[in-house]
Design an enzyme around this catalytic site. Structure first.
Site, PDB file in Angstrom:
ATOM      1  N   CYS A 337       0.837  -1.208   0.000  1.00  0.00           N
ATOM      2  CA  CYS A 337       0.000   0.000   0.000  1.00  0.00           C
ATOM      3  C   CYS A 337       0.872   1.259   0.000  1.00  0.00           C
ATOM      4  O   CYS A 337       1.551   1.521  -0.983  1.00  0.00           O
ATOM      5  CB  CYS A 337      -0.978  -0.039   1.165  1.00  0.00           C
ATOM      6  SG  CYS A 337      -2.404   1.054   0.929  1.00  0.00           S
ATOM      7  N   HIS A 459      -3.895  -5.560   0.899  1.00  0.00           N
ATOM      8  CA  HIS A 459      -3.821  -5.915   2.313  1.00  0.00           C
ATOM      9  C   HIS A 459      -4.312  -7.357   2.457  1.00  0.00           C
ATOM     10  O   HIS A 459      -5.233  -7.782   1.768  1.00  0.00           O
ATOM     11  CB  HIS A 459      -4.703  -4.989   3.152  1.00  0.00           C
ATOM     12  CG  HIS A 459      -4.246  -3.568   3.156  1.00  0.00           C
ATOM     13  ND1 HIS A 459      -3.083  -3.168   3.770  1.00  0.00           N
ATOM     14  CD2 HIS A 459      -4.784  -2.448   2.605  1.00  0.00           C
ATOM     15  CE1 HIS A 459      -2.932  -1.866   3.631  1.00  0.00           C
ATOM     16  NE2 HIS A 459      -3.951  -1.408   2.921  1.00  0.00           N
TER      17      HIS A 459
END
Length: 524
Positions: A337, A459
């Site tokens: 991310c 994630h």
């Protein structure tokens, strides 16, 4: 049928509220009740995306799992994600309302009361038991006005309260007594039981204090929970996981493989890496100083709520240069991310999402990518598949494992593309390759041409057992050490075992007969 309710509040942050809520959710689920957790307002950087693409606190997703139900946005209608010392991104019903300063949020809280009421009412229609969680302490008297998360929420829900104190920090009797005495009389009347958490030692030595507390406050002590190692997803930066030298308290750092995760100031969703700790021969540690980095086998740049500010922090601390040198020396580097965004060549912020409008920051240059921040946040659960050769997740020779499916979820503001596909092109080296292709056709994971650097927005990526197993074996191969064939327990089974262990602890530690009496009274 009117839903029964019980609320857990604490004398301070990290007293064990989330832990106890999860335990009660599991107990009630085991006892046959359709149960839901609820936290009206959560401040945390660890978040989760529901099946319908809405963002809630990670703790409420964990509690929903413990209750055997799917997480939904009504379980956490307001989520605050700190972006600075004075402000937070405000997420209401799973969607971003904007970045507000603390005082602005405080002034506008009355506007959010209907939001909280509606969310709670929807849960009341669908569940038999609701376990509410407070935040911080109800004795923060400067915040009593317009409170929507502690006694204000207990009043809205007409819920009885259990007050939890942390004995491990010391002063538990003073904190319980002081908290109750700072409450208004009608608030005090809602407190139906006291709970002491994280106890070590002989309970008989505690009993005189328990009796005195009951006499002085007129509130029964309904349980003393002993300190016990139970592995649940952590809510925020108070996690001991981030402070222990191995990432897990009580585990000696003698692992054969060393994974160092950079502890960024605005680190988010570090629960992504909990699964790595469970792999045999793997040690995980969080690092925020160059002197503690050493030469690990793998460096991970995690997610962050403020990519550009945390990249500047990396540079000021000398950590960027240290990571670049490790990558040059052959150490694997992974960015997830915000960490993935940092690995690229440029970060552009045309709309002022993170900094000044039009700001452009040089990235670390380890991937041939650039990131353009956008006002709209990407939130979704998504699947994909490995789409070709990978040196990092193969045998170091470009082994193909095309077709292997992966899943995870995205929470990010901005898009990252190969610079060769856009305006800016780095000359002299082959571009990176896509090794994960998402079901919507986008790149889900990119690897540098030499296999040393990998980045992804996903994630939960390491929850994919085959992918993580290949990475661990490749790290061992590269280091020249043999590893056994034993794998980490699959994520679902491991979590289920932890929730059952927690429920057993709660049943042994609390007067569940009295808890059920309190619960029954709430439904009348």
């Amino acid at each position: 049928m009117v839903a029964r309710k019980i609320m857990v509040q604490g004398t301070m942050s990290d007293a064990g509220k989330s832990f106890l809520v999860a335990g009660l959710c599991r107990v009630f689920w085991q006892d046959g009740y359709r149960t839901a957790p609820f936290k009206s307002q959560n401040m945390a950087l660890n978040s989760f995306v529901t099946e319908d693409g809405l963002e809630i606190g990670r703790a409420q997703a964990m509690q929903a799992e413990a209750a055997g139900v799917c997480p939904v946005v009504e379980m956490n209608p307001i989520l605050l994600k700190p972006t600075s010392q004075m402000g937070s991104q405000v997420i209401v019903n799973g969607e971003v309302m904007g970045n507000w300063k603390a005082m602005d949020y405080y002034r506008r809280k009355p506007e959010l009361i209907p939001v909280v009421r509606r969310a709670f009412a929807r849960l009341e229609e669908q569940y038999e038991v609701i376990v509410l969680e407070g935040a911080g302490s109800p004795a923060e008297i400067n915040l009593r006005e317009n409170d929507i998360v502690n006694m204000g929420m207990a009043r809205l829900a007409d819920a009885p309260v259990l007050l939890v104190g942390d004995i491990d920090r010391g002063g538990v009797f003073a904190s319980l007594y002081g908290t109750v005495m700072l409450l208004e009389p009608e608030e005090r009347a809602r407190v139906k039981g006291l709970v002491i958490n994280k106890f070590r030692g002989d309970k008989k030595l505690l009993e005189p204090g328990l009796r005195m507390m009951e006499e002085r406050l007129g509130i029964p002590v309904v349980g003393v929970i002993p300190m016990e190692e139970i592995d649940l997803d952590d809510e925020d930066s108070l996690s001991k996981r981030l402070k222990a030298p191995t990432g897990r308290e009580g585990r000696d750092f003698d692992s054969r493989l060393d994974i160092a995760i950079i502890r960024l100031p605005h680190i988010s969703n570090f629960t992504d890496f909990n699964v790595l700790e469970r792999w045999p021969d793997v040690g995980v540690r969080y690092v925020e100083q160059v002197g503690r980095l050493g030469k690990p086998d793998l460096v991970i740049l995690p997610g962050t709520k403020n990519t550009m500010a945390d990249l500047a922090w990396l540079r000021e601390r000398g950590l960027e240069e240290a990571v670049l040198q490790l990558a040059e020396a052959g150490v694997f580097v992974i960015g997830i991310c915000g960490g993935y965004q940092m690995l690229g060549e440029w970060l552009r912020d045309p709309w002022g999402v993170e900094g000044l409008p039009g700001e452009c920051v040089r990235g670390m240059g380890l991937l041939q990518t650039e990131t353009v921040f956008a006002v709209q946040k990407m939130r979704r659960q998504i699947r994909g598949s490995m789409s070709g050769e990978s040196r990092m997740f193969g045998e170091g020779r470009g082994e193909s494992f095309s077709g292997y499916e992966v899943c995870g979820y995205e929470i990010h503001m901005g898009d990252t593309i190969k610079t060769g596909e856009g305006t800016f092109v780095s000359a002299g080296e082959p571009s990176g390759r896509t090794v994960i292709r998402l079901e919507d056709g986008r790149c889900g994971g990119m690897e540098r041409w030499d296999g040393q650097v990998f980045g992804s927005y996903l994630h939960g990526l390491f929850d994919n057992e085959e992918l993580t197993g290949r990475l661990v074996q490749n790290l061992a191969r590269k280091k020249g050490i043999p590893l056994g064939q034993k794998k980490a327990e699959d994520v679902f089974s491991y979590k289920e075992r932890q929730y059952d262990k927690l429920a057993d602890l709660v049943r042994r530690s609390l007067d569940m007969g009295r808890i059920y009496e309190i619960l029954e009274e709430s439904g009348n």
